[in-house]
Design a protein around this motif. Structure first.
Motif, PDB file in Angstrom:
ATOM      1  N   UNK A   1      91.538  36.120  41.792  1.00  0.00           N
ATOM      2  CA  UNK A   1      92.359  34.909  41.595  1.00  0.00           C
ATOM      3  C   UNK A   1      92.386  34.484  40.129  1.00  0.00           C
ATOM      4  N   UNK A   2      91.673  35.210  39.278  1.00  0.00           N
ATOM      5  CA  UNK A   2      91.664  34.964  37.819  1.00  0.00           C
ATOM      6  C   UNK A   2      91.240  33.540  37.461  1.00  0.00           C
ATOM      7  N   UNK A   3      90.152  33.123  38.091  1.00  0.00           N
ATOM      8  CA  UNK A   3      89.653  31.803  37.744  1.00  0.00           C
ATOM      9  C   UNK A   3      88.230  31.903  37.207  1.00  0.00           C
ATOM     10  N   UNK A   4      88.000  32.942  36.418  1.00  0.00           N
ATOM     11  CA  UNK A   4      86.744  33.056  35.680  1.00  0.00           C
ATOM     12  C   UNK A   4      85.682  33.921  36.336  1.00  0.00           C
ATOM     13  N   UNK A   5      85.880  34.301  37.603  1.00  0.00           N
ATOM     14  CA  UNK A   5      84.840  35.023  38.331  1.00  0.00           C
ATOM     15  C   UNK A   5      84.482  36.369  37.723  1.00  0.00           C
ATOM     16  N   UNK A   6      85.496  37.132  37.396  1.00  0.00           N
ATOM     17  CA  UNK A   6      85.238  38.474  36.862  1.00  0.00           C
ATOM     18  C   UNK A   6      84.475  38.379  35.539  1.00  0.00           C
ATOM     19  N   UNK A   7      84.917  37.473  34.666  1.00  0.00           N
ATOM     20  CA  UNK A   7      84.258  37.333  33.362  1.00  0.00           C
ATOM     21  C   UNK A   7      82.798  36.921  33.551  1.00  0.00           C
ATOM     22  N   UNK A   8      82.571  36.016  34.508  1.00  0.00           N
ATOM     23  CA  UNK A   8      81.196  35.547  34.742  1.00  0.00           C
ATOM     24  C   UNK A   8      80.302  36.714  35.166  1.00  0.00           C
TER      25      UNK A   8
END
Ligand code: S5P
Length: 455
Positions: free
Chosen positions: A149-156
């Protein structure tokens, strides 16, 4: 990419993403909602999904695979079957009795575990799940995600050293849906604004104007119809359910100045003759600037519809700017209607019609994705990408004793957000059809302008 796109569109048919206004668990309002669980109910899709997810991995060197409960459980199972990587099951809560185990299945300390998740948002729930697996002595380094959903999860997760392999991102999905005309620019902008962390402006329920609709329509017949509507300040289609050529021409002459289109059932004209019936009708339509709409309601396989459209005595393709068609024969059955804008029958106005909510949903999927379709006939609101045509309009009565159910122009514009009203007996059976057409034209335009003002 094409392969992946086609696969996504197959998945999309299962209603896995909805666009609108949704309040998430966190209380945040989102312009889209994702639920991938329906995919598990389609074995073919689930198998393909496993295949696509496995292809994201550089290698398959894992001792175990585990899905985050519950949505990813069938996905992890399918990947296990496809890859022969043994499955373990993580419970949502530890058992309160017996072994109190959190992880079920056969595993040994020190083994590596591939984690599978359906949707990633902030990544927080994965960050809670991973230690529970690691506490059993297993190591997690790779995570497969179906949709980000591109709300920061992958980066985290990546910042914590995990390798995240994602099949689709919401941006990618929006691009695909935009390309297929399943989303409009406004919706894409709203989603982008949401992803960029800006507050989203949801549309007020007020409807789009004919000018706005004209800009959005690609089909020349739809553009023309909307231009005539603006030009004449009319959204009226007169239904010419008369049975002789003389009556047809007289009605067309009388009501012509007030209508955007004349709807025919050409097969009820008892003295039909192409040259005597159709050619003068085309002249009258040109003189008064209205379109010809043949309400043939095609309902066959593509080949038969092609023949019915272009051959026989009526030669509909030679003169009808618009035609109606059922979509019961499936999307390809509409492929041959090249010369006319197709109006799909989505829902019918008659009592006991079989066009229930499920049928309408499927019919709309076809209508929305077929380039020949410009709109639908329905008794319910339909997506704003399609023009809505509403028959069953009468200012005098609520029924005809034969199953027809009538409503008013105000109802059609206010509650259904219709674009065009179709009036038959209210006009051609009136003592003065021309006056009746003018009355319906005024009532229809008033209802449209009132609906535009609605907050
Ligand atoms: O659901 C529908 C679809 C259509 S196209 N209900 C309808 O009544 N129609 C057509 O609209 C119908 O075939 C007829 O030609 C017209 C309505 O006519 P009226 O006399 O009842 O206004």
């Amino acid at each position: 990419m094409e392969n992946k796109k086609a696969f996504f569109l197959e998945c999309y048919k299962h209603g896995i993403i909805k666009f609108g206004k949704f309040t998430l668990k966190s209380g945040i309002e989102s312009p889209f909602y994702v639920d991938l669980r329906p995919l598990a109910s389609d074995p073919k899709i689930l198998k393909q999904l496993a295949h696509h997810l496995l292809n994201l991995l550089p290698d398959r060197n894992f001792d175990l695979i585990c899905g985050v409960p519950y949505a990813a459980l069938p996905m992890a199972t399918a990947i296990s079957l496809e890859s022969q990587i043994p499955l373990i099951i993580k419970r949502k809560e530890a058992k309160t009795y017996g072994t109190k185990k959190l992880i079920e299945g056969v595993f040994q300390k020190g083994q590596s575990c591939l984690l599978v998740e359906d949707v990633i948002t902030s990544g927080k729930s994965l960050l809670e799940t991973i230690p529970e697996i690691e506490n059993e002595g297993l190591s997690v380094a790779d995570i497969l995600i179906v949709l980000d959903r591109q709300q920061g999860g992958t980066a985290l997760l990546e910042s914590k050293g995990f390798r995240v392999h994602t099949l689709f991102t919401i941006s990618e999905v929006c691009t695909i849906l935009r390309e297929e005309n399943l989303l409009d620019d406004k919706q894409v902008q709203r989603i982008n604004a949401f992803l960029e962390g800006n507050p989203i402006q949801f549309d007020t329920p007020s409807r789009l104007s004919y000018e706005q609709k004209r800009e959005r329509q690609n089909h020349s017949a739809a553009k023309k119809l909307l231009e005539i509507a603006l030009d004449k300040k009319s959204n009226l289609i007169a239904s010419a359910d008369v049975i002789t050529t003389k009556e047809l021409h007289e009605l067309a002459e009388n009501v012509g100045p007030h209508i955007v289109a004349l709807k025919t059932h050409i097969d009820i004209i008892t003295d039909f003759d192409y040259d005597k019936t159709i050619l003068p009708l085309i002249d009258i339509a040109q003189k008064h600037n209205f379109l010809l709409m043949e309400d043939r309601k095609f309902a066959d396989i593509g080949n038969t519809q092609e023949l019915q459209y272009s051959y026989g005595i009526y030669r509909i393709s030679a003169w009808a700017d618009l035609i109606t068609s059922q979509v019961i024969g499936g999307s390809p059955s509409l492929d041959f209607f090249h010369n006319s804008g197709v109006i799909a029958i989505v829902g019918m106005s008659s009592k006991g019609a079989l066009t229930d909510a499920n049928y309408r949903e499927e019919a709309l999927k076809i209508a929305l994705s077929h380039p020949n379709v410009i709109g639908g006939v329905a008794q319910n609101p339909i997506p704003e990408e399609l023009l809505l045509f509403t028959p069953g309009i009468n200012l005098e009565t609520s029924g005809d004793g034969k199953g027809q159910q009538y409503s008013t122009p105000q109802h059609a514009f206010k509650n259904l957000q219709t674009d065009f009203i179709i009036v038959g007996r209210g006009i051609y059976k009136a003592d003065q059809p021309e006056k009746a057409a003018l009355d319906y034209k005024i009532a229809g335009w008033q209802a449209y302008t009132d609906a535009l003002k609605k907050p």
